[in-house]
Design an enzyme around this catalytic site. Structure first.
Site, PDB file in Angstrom:
ATOM      1  N   HIS A   1       0.827  -1.206   0.000  1.00 20.80           N
ATOM      2  CA  HIS A   1       0.000   0.000   0.000  1.00 20.80           C
ATOM      3  C   HIS A   1       0.859   1.252   0.000  1.00 20.80           C
ATOM      4  CE1 HIS A   1      -3.548  -2.430   1.592  1.00 20.80           C
ATOM      5  NE2 HIS A   1      -3.868  -1.961   0.416  1.00 20.80           N
TER       6      HIS A   1
ATOM      7  N   ARG B   1     -12.290   0.428 -13.006  1.00 23.57           N
ATOM      8  CA  ARG B   1     -12.267  -0.853 -12.280  1.00 23.57           C
ATOM      9  C   ARG B   1     -13.456  -0.855 -11.312  1.00 23.57           C
ATOM     10  NH1 ARG B   1      -6.227  -0.097 -12.543  1.00 23.57           N
ATOM     11  NH2 ARG B   1      -5.336  -2.070 -13.231  1.00 23.57           N
TER      12      ARG B   1
ATOM     13  N   ARG C   1     -15.552  -1.504 -16.727  1.00 18.42           N
ATOM     14  CA  ARG C   1     -15.276  -2.936 -16.722  1.00 18.42           C
ATOM     15  C   ARG C   1     -16.185  -3.590 -15.700  1.00 18.42           C
ATOM     16  NH1 ARG C   1      -9.470  -5.229 -15.139  1.00 18.42           N
ATOM     17  NH2 ARG C   1     -10.097  -4.577 -13.056  1.00 18.42           N
TER      18      ARG C   1
ATOM     19  N   GLU D   1      -6.587 -10.595 -21.436  1.00 19.22           N
ATOM     20  CA  GLU D   1      -5.771 -10.865 -20.249  1.00 19.22           C
ATOM     21  C   GLU D   1      -5.239 -12.290 -20.253  1.00 19.22           C
ATOM     22  OE1 GLU D   1      -7.515  -8.384 -16.637  1.00 19.22           O
ATOM     23  OE2 GLU D   1      -9.066  -9.443 -17.717  1.00 19.22           O
TER      24      GLU D   1
ATOM     25  N   ASN E   1      -1.097  -6.593 -17.034  1.00 20.32           N
ATOM     26  CA  ASN E   1      -0.722  -7.154 -15.731  1.00 20.32           C
ATOM     27  C   ASN E   1      -1.079  -8.645 -15.686  1.00 20.32           C
ATOM     28  OD1 ASN E   1      -0.342  -4.434 -15.239  1.00 20.32           O
ATOM     29  ND2 ASN E   1      -2.261  -4.200 -14.129  1.00 20.32           N
ATOM     30  N   ASP E   2      -2.309  -8.944 -16.111  1.00 19.59           N
ATOM     31  CA  ASP E   2      -2.722 -10.350 -16.102  1.00 19.59           C
ATOM     32  C   ASP E   2      -2.166 -11.102 -17.298  1.00 19.59           C
ATOM     33  OD1 ASP E   2      -4.136 -11.015 -13.748  1.00 19.59           O
ATOM     34  OD2 ASP E   2      -5.675  -9.596 -14.347  1.00 19.59           O
TER      35      ASP E   2
ATOM     36  N   ARG F   1       1.527 -12.377 -10.246  1.00 15.52           N
ATOM     37  CA  ARG F   1       1.911 -10.964 -10.291  1.00 15.52           C
ATOM     38  C   ARG F   1       2.191 -10.362  -8.916  1.00 15.52           C
ATOM     39  NH1 ARG F   1      -3.727  -8.202 -12.419  1.00 15.52           N
ATOM     40  NH2 ARG F   1      -3.221  -6.365 -11.244  1.00 15.52           N
TER      41      ARG F   1
ATOM     42  N   CYS G   1      -4.455  -1.218 -21.235  1.00 17.41           N
ATOM     43  CA  CYS G   1      -4.767  -0.549 -19.970  1.00 17.41           C
ATOM     44  C   CYS G   1      -3.984  -1.113 -18.781  1.00 17.41           C
ATOM     45  CB  CYS G   1      -6.266  -0.575 -19.686  1.00 17.41           C
ATOM     46  SG  CYS G   1      -6.914  -2.230 -19.485  1.00 17.41           S
TER      47      CYS G   1
HETATM   48  C1  PEP Z   1      -4.575  -5.944 -16.062  1.00 21.26           C
HETATM   49  O1  PEP Z   1      -4.697  -7.134 -15.754  1.00 21.26           O
HETATM   50  O2  PEP Z   1      -3.591  -5.489 -16.687  1.00 21.26           O
HETATM   51  C2  PEP Z   1      -5.633  -4.978 -15.704  1.00 21.26           C
HETATM   52  C3  PEP Z   1      -5.652  -3.756 -16.192  1.00 21.26           C
HETATM   53  O3  PEP Z   1      -6.555  -5.378 -14.798  1.00 21.26           O
HETATM   54  P1  PEP Z   1      -6.238  -5.499 -13.224  1.00 21.26           P
HETATM   55  O4  PEP Z   1      -4.865  -4.902 -12.980  1.00 21.26           O
HETATM   56  O5  PEP Z   1      -7.321  -4.758 -12.543  1.00 21.26           O
HETATM   57  O6  PEP Z   1      -6.285  -6.963 -13.017  1.00 21.26           O
HETATM   58 MG    MG Z   2      -6.524  -7.869 -14.924  1.00 22.76          MG
END
Ligand code: PEP
Ligand code: MG
Length: 547
Positions: free
Chosen positions: A192, A298, A336, A435, A458-459, A469, A508
């Site tokens: 955090h 989100r 989303r 993703e 990210n995913d 991750r 994104c």
């Molecule tokens: C991602 O997975 O890159 C994404 C934007 O969604 P989140 O980070 O909320 O899983």
């Molecule tokens: Mg994601």
């Protein structure tokens, strides 16, 4: 003051992008509070209970302040603090310490340390990070009882705070006028504290190589991009910093002038530059920074950190507020649908435990298995679409059947709203997140079912590299992992663009906010980039510099 004027360099993990100068302020070794004997169990318990009430009130004020300044995700830290302040184990431990003859502050310190030790011993990184929160709240309760700690007066120069681990509570209270950056010897990029540092735009160095308080007061340069702290910098380094600060200032004022300009490359390619948000407060920051639309709302952040679920009306109001705010901007507000599961839990849903939650019922899979939950959200989004251009985006898609099933639900809810004569946008767009490698590979086929795509890097990264991750021990895969992810993006882009001229592809995930990758992402075929509000102008600047 420091007695060593020898230049030295300490390395760590940089958070942020800038370099700053300041005097080291070591807050690692806090002065022990004056010794205090127990004045009797009843009196000590009364004092503790009063301090606890005050600490809860202060924490709830901090929650509101952070919510307004940095959004729900950042503010959730103080919800955790409120929970810890109400934790019966903590209260019982303090009371039992007092009953054994300890003074209230000693009993609080002892209980706090013992519970922090338990958190620290837990395997789960999220839970072990709660040790800092436990220490934060026990030190807050202690300082209320003892009348607070002495605040050392600064000499007016900027400061670089150095400590073992800065708690989220300390971070949000940092005086950004005075504190140029901070260095911690512990911490993790997903903590955090790191999230707050990014949202507050304060450069930091975490997991830094250790040094002692003898460097207190020494001049230093913290360079987040180079991931280093240079103590007692040489005249050459100071000169380089002064030049880079001058450049940065000039750049900042130039960046400010970019807010109203389009994100267009030198060769005339227009890129849509949108923002990632998790709350209406963040939507306002995005609007002020010149975002042309919202590329990722989100929505799960409206659900997380509470015991109940937001109903249709509450969701509608949040979506409507963002849609109305962005109604005069060119781009849509992409909402989303609920992405719960894996690391994002929602106790109110009472989900079954799974062996591999990241590979289990998350995102769209969960929503399709809970039709009422999903329909409520779809209705709220459809109603909000009457107030500004809005689009629906589905997380964790792996096959066209998931899109087809969702489309049936959307169509039924549209019929219902028509019957009820409730306004909505008949042409509301539908997009999906890329993703999973499956979605990237099958993008051409999936494009028959939807209007646009956005890559959640990210995913996509974690599923391509088979690397959790949240697990900082796998950070070594980051550099080499970019290429396979880029290849998947390129493959998806070719599939999508060959499916129809009006189909578009956005990015994104965090890769979209990395200026080093902007050119490659555009070359791979991205039409849109969506980043958190503090990164908008830097990315726009990068786009405008690409030929
Ligand atoms: C991602 O997975 O890159 C994404 C934007 O969604 P989140 O980070 O909320 O899983
Ligand atoms: Mg994601």
């Amino acid at each position: 003051m420091n007695s060593i004027a020898k230049p030295s360099l300490f390395r760590g993990i940089g958070i942020g992008e800038t370099a700053v100068y300041g005097k080291i302020r070591f807050i690692g070794e806090k002065k022990p509070a004056p010794e205090r004997k127990s004045r009797g169990a009843a009196a000590e318990k009364r004092e503790f209970d009063a301090a606890l009430t005050q600490a809860r009130a202060e924490t709830s004020a901090l929650y509101r302040k952070t919510l307004a300044a940095a959004g729900k995700e950042a503010a959730s830290i103080f919800e955790i603090h409120e929970m810890l302040l109400c934790d019966p184990d903590f209260i019982d431990l303090v009371h039992s310490g007092i009953s054994k003859g300890l003074s209230a502050p000693d009993a609080v310190r002892e209980a706090g340390e013992s519970l922090a030790g338990i958190f620290e011993g837990l395997e789960d990184e999220y839970l072990s990070a709660r040790a800092a929160d436990m220490r934060d709240i026990s030190s807050r309760v202690c300082s209320i009882i003892t009348g607070g700690e002495d605040e050392r007066e600064g000499d007016g120069s900027p400061e670089i705070i150095v400590c073992r681990d800065l708690t989220p509570g300390d971070t949000v209270k940092l005086d950004t006028e005075r504190v140029a950056g901070f260095v911690t010897f512990a911490g993790s990029v997903n903590s955090h504290t790191a999230i707050l540092a990014r949202a507050m735009d304060i450069p930091a160095l975490i997991r830094a190589e250790e040094f002692g308080p003898e460097l207190d007061g020494a001049p230093a340069i913290l360079d987040a991009q180079a991931a280093s702290l240079s103590v007692n910098p040489t005249p050459e380094e100071m000169l380089k910093l002064a030049e880079s600060l001058q450049r940065r200032e000039a750049e900042r004022s130039r960046l400010r002038t970019l807010a109203a300009l389009p994100a267009v490359t030198k060769s005339g390619r227009r890129i849509a530059l949108y923002a990632n948000i998790g709350s209406t407060a963040e939507a306002e920051a995005a609007y002020r920074a010149g975002a042309e639309g919202i590329g990722l709302f989100r929505s799960e952040f409206l659900f997380i950190g509470r015991d109940d679920l937001p109903g249709e009306e509450e969701q509608f109001e949040a979506y409507r507020d963002v849609a109305s705010l962005f109604a005069d901007r060119a781009g849509p507000v992409v909402i989303r649908t609920l992405d719960i599961g894996a690391d994002k839990s929602l106790p109110a849903l009472r989900l079954d435990a799974e062996e591999n939650p990241a590979l289990g019922m998350r995102g769209i899979r969960l929503c399709l298995s809970r039709p009422e939950l999903f329909r409520t959200q779809i209705r709220a989004i459809l109603r909000a679409s009457a107030y500004g251009k809005t689009a629906i985006m589905l997380p964790m898609i792996t096959c066209s059947d998931e899109i087809a099933r969702t489309k049936r639900i959307i169509s039924e809810e549209k019929n219902r709203l028509r019957f009820e004569e409730v306004a909505f946008d008949e042409s509301i767009g539908l997009g999906i997140m890329i993703e999973t490698p499956a979605a990237a590979i099958m993008a051409h086929e999936l494009a028959r079912e939807c209007d646009f795509f956005s890559v959640g890097t990210n995913d996509l990264f974690q599923y391509t590299l088979a690397a959790d991750r949240q697990n900082h021990r796998l950070a070594y895969l980051e550099e080499g992992g970019v290429e396979p992810v880029m290849r998947l993006i390129k493959l998806a882009s070719e599939g999508i663009h060959s499916a129809g001229e009006d189909k578009w592809l956005g990015i994104c995930g965090e890769m979209a906010a990395d200026v080093k990758l902007t050119e490659t992402l555009l070359a791979a075929g991205a039409d849109e980039l969506s980043v958190s509000p503090p990164y908008l102008s830097r990315i726009k600047d990068r786009v405008r510099g690409i030929d």
